[in-house]
Design a protein around this motif. Structure first.
Motif, short mmCIF file in Angstrom:
data_model
loop_
_atom_site.label_atom_id
_atom_site.label_comp_id
_atom_site.label_asym_id
_atom_site.label_seq_id
_atom_site.Cartn_x
_atom_site.Cartn_y
_atom_site.Cartn_z
N ARG A 244 1.94 1.90 -3.51
CA ARG A 244 0.81 2.42 -4.29
C ARG A 244 0.51 3.87 -3.92
O ARG A 244 0.13 4.67 -4.78
CB ARG A 244 -0.42 1.55 -4.03
N ASP B 100 -10.84 -2.52 -6.73
CA ASP B 100 -9.89 -2.54 -7.85
C ASP B 100 -8.48 -2.90 -7.40
O ASP B 100 -7.74 -3.57 -8.13
CB ASP B 100 -9.88 -1.18 -8.56
N GLN B 101 -8.08 -2.43 -6.22
CA GLN B 101 -6.71 -2.68 -5.73
C GLN B 101 -6.63 -3.87 -4.79
O GLN B 101 -5.54 -4.22 -4.33
CB GLN B 101 -6.20 -1.42 -5.00
N LEU C 128 -6.31 1.76 -1.17
CA LEU C 128 -5.17 1.22 -1.91
C LEU C 128 -4.64 -0.08 -1.32
O LEU C 128 -3.67 -0.63 -1.83
CB LEU C 128 -4.03 2.25 -1.93
N ALA D 153 0.83 -1.21 0.00
CA ALA D 153 0.00 0.00 0.00
C ALA D 153 0.86 1.26 0.00
O ALA D 153 0.50 2.28 -0.61
CB ALA D 153 -0.94 -0.01 1.20
N GLN E 233 -6.43 -7.53 -3.60
CA GLN E 233 -6.03 -8.85 -4.09
C GLN E 233 -6.67 -9.98 -3.29
O GLN E 233 -6.82 -11.08 -3.81
CB GLN E 233 -4.51 -8.98 -4.02
N PRO F 265 -3.94 -3.95 -0.37
CA PRO F 265 -4.04 -5.20 -1.13
C PRO F 265 -4.95 -6.23 -0.48
O PRO F 265 -5.32 -7.22 -1.12
CB PRO F 265 -2.59 -5.70 -1.18
N CYS G 167 -9.73 -10.74 -7.62
CA CYS G 167 -9.68 -10.69 -6.15
C CYS G 167 -9.98 -12.08 -5.60
O CYS G 167 -10.94 -12.74 -6.02
CB CYS G 167 -10.70 -9.69 -5.62
#
Length: 431
Positions: free
Chosen positions: A37, A294-295, A247, A34, A297, A249, A336
């Protein structure tokens, strides 16, 4: 003058998320991801400064690892003309001054007490930043007692950056009261951005005068659910606007799963029902959060089982067994990885009221009471038998009557069902 700042709450470089999908590398979901990012985001947004609210590092032992992780990002920011400032928190009171010495351009402010720094954007003054750093790991006084607002004025916005423990009584970590931010010199500030508590104050930070916790940069365990990330602060003639940028993960969420409509309760039926509900929760979360994922995982879901089933203990044991095996609960959706992190339960036994009501004793009396309430009886006209009164440790109906009337029919039925569940469980165990 218009410009932007990026504020980061507790980063805790050196820590790893506690619960990750089976086979996943915890390091790939850690705060360092993060942080990288956040650097890229700051560069894209061309912010004037990136600011840390303390606890950048988990402990002094992590300072070498933190230096390795921080240095490339700080160098990129400085090369783009973006300043990097921080206040020290209780975790990094020793580590951050050392990092400031070995990382050129990393500005630690407030080490010797409150300090004011002018933040500029494109050569023009944007705002004044007022910061205070922990001088020791344990600090039992409110830092705001010594805040004099040096340089405070109406020509520029004044923004406070502080690591503190708000409304926590006699805390060891810079205790402050919420009222302190609204009175005296501190009350004249345009905004206060705080570190220490990992849950972000989403509502308070989007107010006209933002005052609240930034939250941790990444949710580090299921106890830190929901949206986390840095806060983009835009300053212009209209005032201060804030927006959180997710942001991280990894993210944690929780959902209630109702099993009341579960018909058969064989092992296969329960397994199928749980998978169906868990997958349904994944779909709901994806639809609800949209671009916030979107960010992300990995998303860990904590499920809380509700409702009445025939064998609540068996159902909960099976649910936990499935989580331990990760069987059928881990799926990938749009990049994801969704996984069920834990199953908890408030399941209650499915009670055969008609059968119980035909008997004698306290359980039969409670069952008849519930049936009467379901049929629309007025609680004021009901009478509990003496066996139930004795069970409740009440001597007469006169003692119970005001309690019953105050509860109301629906609440009384709920309480009676809970009590009946306890009585049946005690009867089964011989307690």
């Amino acid at each position: 003058m218009a410009g932007k700042l990026l504020f980061l709450g507790d980063v805790h470089l050196g820590r790893r998320p506690l619960r990750v999908p089976r086979g996943a590398e915890a390091e790939s979901l850690a705060p360092e991801v993060a942080w990288s990012r956040a650097v890229d985001f700051a560069l894209r947004e061309k912010v004037a400064a990136l600011l840390f609210a303390g606890d950048v590092v988990e402990s002094v032992e992590d300072r070498f690892e933190a230096e390795r992780r921080l240095r490339p990002g700080i160098e990129k920011l400085l090369a783009a003309g973006i300043r990097v400032l921080a206040v020290a928190g209780n975790h990094d009171v020793l580590a951050l001054p050392r990092l400031a010495r070995v990382l050129p351009g990393f500005e630690l402010i407030g080490r010797e007490g409150w300090e004011c720094r002018l933040i500029e954007h494109e050569g023009r003054a944007l705002c004044r930043l007022h910061g205070w750093s922990f001088p020791e790991a344990v600090w039992k006084r409110s830092p705001l007692e010594d805040f004099e607002g040096s340089g405070l004025g109406a020509d520029l916005p004044d923004i406070g950056l502080l690591h503190c423990d708000r409304d926590a009584g006699e805390s060891r970590h810079a205790p402050v009261r919420s009222a302190e931010f609204d009175t005296g010199v501190a009350g004249r500030m345009n905004a206060w951005f705080l570190g220490h508590i990992h849950k972000p104050d989403h509502g308070a930070l989007v107010a006209e005068r933002p005052v609240g916790y930034l939250g941790s940069l990444v949710g580090l365990d299921p106890g830190e659910p929901g949206r986390h990330g840095p806060w983009l602060v835009t300053i212009d003639g209209a005032g201060i606007a804030t927006r959180q940028i997710p942001l991280g993960p990894i993210r944690y969420e929780s959902r209630d799963l109702d099993l009341s409509d579960l018909q058969a309760e064989t092992r296969l039926d329960v397994e199928d029902a749980l998978r169906e509900r868990v997958h349904g929760a994944y779909e709901e979360i994806e639809a609800e959060l949209g671009g916030e994922l979107d960010q992300v995982q990995a998303l860990g879901l904590r499920c809380h089982l509700l409702g009445r089933v025939t064998a609540p203990g068996e159902v909960l044991r099976l649910a936990r067994e499935l989580v331990d095996r990760a069987e059928g609960f881990e799926i990938e959706r749009n990049g994801c990885r969704f996984f069920c992190e834990k199953m908890t339960g408030a399941l209650r036994p499915r009670i055969p009221l008609d059968e119980l009501a035909s008997g004698r004793g306290p359980t039969a009396g409670l069952a008849r009471l519930i049936l009467d309430l379901e049929a629309g009886a007025d609680p004021a006209e009901l009478r509990l038998n003496t066996a139930i009164e004795a069970f409740l440790h009440r001597s007469t109906w006169a003692d119970l009557e005001p309690v019953v009337e105050a509860l109301g029919a629906e609440r009384l039925k709920t309480e009676a069902l809970e009590l009946l569940s306890v009585m049946l469980a005690q009867r089964e165990t011989g307690a």
